[in-house]
Structures are given as structure tokens and as C-alpha cells.
Scaffold this active site. Structure first.
Site, mmCIF file in Angstrom:
data_model
loop_
_atom_site.group_PDB
_atom_site.id
_atom_site.type_symbol
_atom_site.label_atom_id
_atom_site.label_comp_id
_atom_site.label_asym_id
_atom_site.label_seq_id
_atom_site.Cartn_x
_atom_site.Cartn_y
_atom_site.Cartn_z
ATOM 1 N N LYS A 25 23.548 27.781 30.909
ATOM 2 C CA LYS A 25 24.250 28.958 30.384
ATOM 3 C C LYS A 25 25.511 28.473 29.693
ATOM 4 O O LYS A 25 26.048 27.415 30.042
ATOM 5 C CB LYS A 25 24.640 29.914 31.515
ATOM 6 C CG LYS A 25 24.866 31.332 31.051
ATOM 7 C CD LYS A 25 23.533 32.033 30.890
ATOM 8 C CE LYS A 25 23.631 33.458 30.476
ATOM 9 N NZ LYS A 25 22.308 34.095 30.570
HETATM 10 N N1 GLU Z 1 20.131 35.213 27.559
HETATM 11 C C1 GLU Z 1 18.788 35.473 27.908
HETATM 12 C C2 GLU Z 1 18.594 35.477 29.400
HETATM 13 O O1 GLU Z 1 19.528 35.612 30.156
HETATM 14 C C3 GLU Z 1 17.796 34.558 27.167
HETATM 15 C C4 GLU Z 1 17.868 33.113 27.500
HETATM 16 C C5 GLU Z 1 16.988 32.221 26.617
HETATM 17 O O2 GLU Z 1 16.143 32.710 25.904
HETATM 18 O O3 GLU Z 1 17.217 31.021 26.675
HETATM 19 O O4 GLU Z 1 17.478 35.405 29.868
#
Ligand code: GLU
Length: 420
Positions: free
Chosen positions: A110
């Protein structure tokens, strides 16, 4: 009232409590527990951005890898004043479980920047994004860590990151991020993916609880991209959207709201507060309304020990990441309210990211039908596995999903062994 997350709740500690509960069920050894109770890499960056006024502002951002035993790190980038290292660590860990529970070959990551994107011009956002991408370049790459959109970031930010990375590499590298516009290697349906997944989860939850889809009363907190698409898709299934809210307030109509009307009103006014033909409600009230399905699709820590006893929904489907605290979980469990947890319920976003990443590496793209069919297959299989596990273990859905996910990651760690 603004939709705020409760900053007194430590998301990372909450994540550890949930992990340890699953680890207990799996009788995980102490070494594996220790590995998974830490983030593998945590990068803090501070960098200047020249504002359009000529002033300079220094921003702080993060990129964290929780675990990469199952594949390259994967996870979104968020822009918010609420971003903190502990929050990003917790969300990176959640991504590890999200990718594992649905069986896609990624680890968890993240990122985020502490900023108020609404107070910045488009050019300032571009500079911030390109500079942040440069600062975290030591961690990202198509086979190392692949960012994606999250709160307040969109396909445009992903295009800037892809361009910045590609400039530095001297070649086009579309696979470095997902959630890009289709014209630069994005996937069809990526923008609607999370909502499409939530629709599949609503169908499964309705079957499981013997609820008819026609007339099913749905309340949605958060009217951003996920909330809006959800309202449209569920309305098309003949569900009744009884209430929605955004950061400024909400609208209630027991006879059902028309999503198209809501979207147009929001487009013109910037909020759904004040929608004609609806009763004005606060965000908090929405969570406590009588309804069949409640979809918190805004931000973290919305359902806490304070409001959980007042929740009347039969099923909660977590569209947002970490909307429910551990203390609230217990209350909901005691009140027999089914909770389909974030890392399963909103996993379609990262599943379709996978359907973007694979074709990016091969320069061979999938049709909308192929994306939908494969999403149904992967998410459907994961839902079946988790529901069966919950039944055989006699536990709630979150615990069952955690057990499935942690087991996959622990097996990968065990098979790979400890280097050197
Ligand atoms: N931000 C999205 C989530 O929390 C997508 C993450 C991604 O596709 O890498 O799942």
C-alpha cells in the site's frame, strides 16, 4: 457531518488481532507468526512540490510491502490528510490477505501521500504524483510492486506514474501500475470492477440468507466511484436503494432512490445532500437504518462499538477497506449480523488489476466478456470456499476468510523456506 475515520483506532493493531485469531485456528508456528506480524519493507519519503503560486510545499508519503511470499507486491496509492504509516501498514497487510483469499499471485502493498487533493490544482497533483513515483521507484516495478488507484487517486494518476517510470527506464512499461486508462494499457471494466464484485457478493449473500433480490433494501455509505456504480448495478437487479450518503450528508427514501437521478444531482451539486424527494440524513444515521444490506463504501473505522449495537441491517458488505473495528465485529456477531469482510467483498478491484497486469506483460488484451467471465469464476470460487469454511469451522465469514488467506500465505512461506 463529514465522514471521518476514527483516528483513535489503531488499524495495524486491529489487523494483528485478526491475524492472530486466524493463526490460532491454523496452529501456526511462532516463526511464521513473527514474519506475518511485520511488514517486509516500509519506505517514508518527504519531497518538495512547487505550487502554482511559486511556493514550495514538502509532502510526506509512504510505500509499504507487507509480504511477497506469493508474488510481487500489489496495492493502491491513496491521497488523504488521514494517511499515516500505521494505516498504510495495516492496509498493506490487508492486501496480502485479499490477494491470497482469491488466489491471485501477488503479495500485499500500500502507499499514500498526506495531502488534500481537493485543495490542489490538476498541475500540482501531476507534479506531486510524478515526484512521489520517482521517490518510491526503488520499490516499484512490473515484477516487484505494482501500484493501483485507491482513495482520491484515479486512472489519470496511474497514467502519470506509468509515464514517469517509463521515462526513467527509457522504454514503455505499462505493467508497472494497474487501473490505467484503457488507451495506455488499462483493462476494460477496471473502473467498475469493485462494484461488479460487490454485486456478485450481494447475490451470494442474498442466496445464503434466503432473501429475494427484488425489493431488497440496500443502504450505501459513500457515493464515490464504488458507491455510485454499486447503486446503479443493484438497482438494475431490482434491489431498492433506500439510502446513500457522501462526505457531506445523505438522502433517504424508503420507496427507493433512482441512481441516475442521484448521479446527476451529485454531478451538478458536488453532493447528494439536499436531493429533492428524499429525507436528508446524517452519515451516522445511514448506518443505523432498517435495511437488508448495508454497504459501507467510504473510509475506515465507520462501524465501531459505539454504533454497532444500533445496526439493523441483516448483512454488511464491506465495500471500503477496514470500515469495521474488532470491537464492532464482536457485537455484530452476537447480533447475528453477517459481515462479508473487505478483503473478500471488494477484491474484484485487485482481481481485475490482475487481468490488466497479465495482458500488459504480453501486450494482448482481453474483451469485456473475458474480464467478466474470469472475475465471476475467481470471485465465485473464493466465496464458495469461504462460505464452506465458515460452515465447517462454525465461525463468522471474516474469520473463515482470514483462515483461508493466512493458510495460503503460510504455505508459501513454508515451501520457500527461510533465506539463506
Ligand atoms: N486499492 C484497491 C484495493 O484496495 C486496488 C488495489 C490493486 O488493484 O492493486 O483493493
Amino acid at each position: 457531518m463529514e465522514t471521518m475515520n476514527d483516528n483513535t483506532i489503531d488499524l495495524w493493531q486491529e489487523g494483528l488481532v485478526r491475524f492472530n485469531r486466524a493463526a490460532d485456528h491454523l496452529h501456526l508456528d511462532d516463526g511464521t507468526r513473527q514474519v506475518l506480524s511485520h511488514c517486509k519493507r516500509e519506505l517514508i519519503v518527504s519531497f518538495p512540490v512547487k505550487r502554482q503560486t511559486g511556493d514550495v510545499t514538502v509532502f510526506t508519503g509512504y510505500r509499504v510491502h507487507h509480504n511477497v511470499a506469493r508474488g510481487p507486491a500489489k496495492g493502491g496509492i491513496r491521497y488523504s490528510l488521514n494517511v499515516s504509516l500505521e494505516q498504510i501498514k495495516a492496509l498493506a497487510m490487508l492486501m496480502t490477505w485479499k490477494c491470497a483469499v482469491v488466489g491471485i499471485p501477488f503479495g500485499g502493498a500500500k502507499g499514500g501521500v498526506i495531502c488534500d487533493p481537493k485543495a490542489m490544482t490538476i498541475r500540482e497533483l501531476e507534479h506531486l504524483t510524478r515526484r512521489y513515483a520517482t521517490e518510491i521507484e526503488i520499490m516499484i516495478g512490473p515484477d516487484r510492486d505494482i501500484p493501483a488507484p485507491d482513495l482520491a487517486t484515479t486512472a489519470q494518476e496511474m497514467a502519470w506514474i506509468m509515464d514517469t517510470y517509463s521515462m526513467h527506464q527509457g522504454k514503455v512499461v505499462p505493467g508497472v501500475v494497474t487501473g490505467k486508462p484503457v488507451s495506455v494499457g488499462g483493462s476494460r471494466l477496471r473502473a467498475e470492477a469493485s462494484a461488479l464484485g460487490i454485486k456478485l457478493v450481494v447475490e451470494q449473500a442474498a442466496r445464503q440468507n434466503n432473501l429475494a433480490l427484488e425489493g431488497l433494501r440496500v443502504a450505501i455509505q459513500g457515493f464515490g466511484s464504488v458507491g455510485m456504480a454499486c447503486a446503479k448495478m443493484l438497482h438494475a437487479l431490482d434491489c431498492k436503494i433506500v439510502a446513500v450518503s457522501d462526505s457531506k450528508g445523505g438522502a433517504l427514501n424508503k420507496n427507493g432512490l433512482d441512481p441516475q437521478h442521484l448521479i446527476e444531482f451529485k454531478r451538478n451539486r458536488g453532493t447528494i445532500k439536499g436531493l429533492p424527494g428524499a429525507i436528508e440524513i446524517e452519515n451516522d444515521e445511514l448506518l443505523e437504518l432498517p435495511c437488508d444490506i448495508l454497504i459501507p463504501a467510504a473510509v475506515e473505522t465507520q462501524i465501531t462499538a459505539r454504533n454497532a449495537p444500533k445496526i439493523k441491517a441483516k448483512v454488511i458488505i464491506e465495500g471500503a477497506n477496514a470500515p469495521t473495528t474488532c470491537a464492532a465485529d464482536k457485537i455484530l456477531r452476537d447480533n447475528s449480523i453477517m459481515v462479508i469482510p473487505d478483503f473478500l467483498a471488494n477484491s474484484a478491484g485487485v482481481i481485475v488489476s490482475y487481468f490488466e497486469w497479465v495482458p500488459d506483460l504480453q501486450s494482448f488484451f482481453w474483451s469485456e466478456d473475458e474480464v467478466t467471465w474470469n472475475l465471476r469464476m475467481i470471485l465465485g470460487r473464493a466465496l464458495d470456499e469461504v462460505f464452506a469454511k465458515a460452515e465447517s469451522m462454525r465461525v463468522d465469514i471474516r474469520t473463515a476468510a482470514m483462515v483461508v488467506a493466512v493458510d495460503h500465505v503460510a504455505q508459501a512461506l513454508d515451501l520457500r523456506g527461510i533465506y539463506p
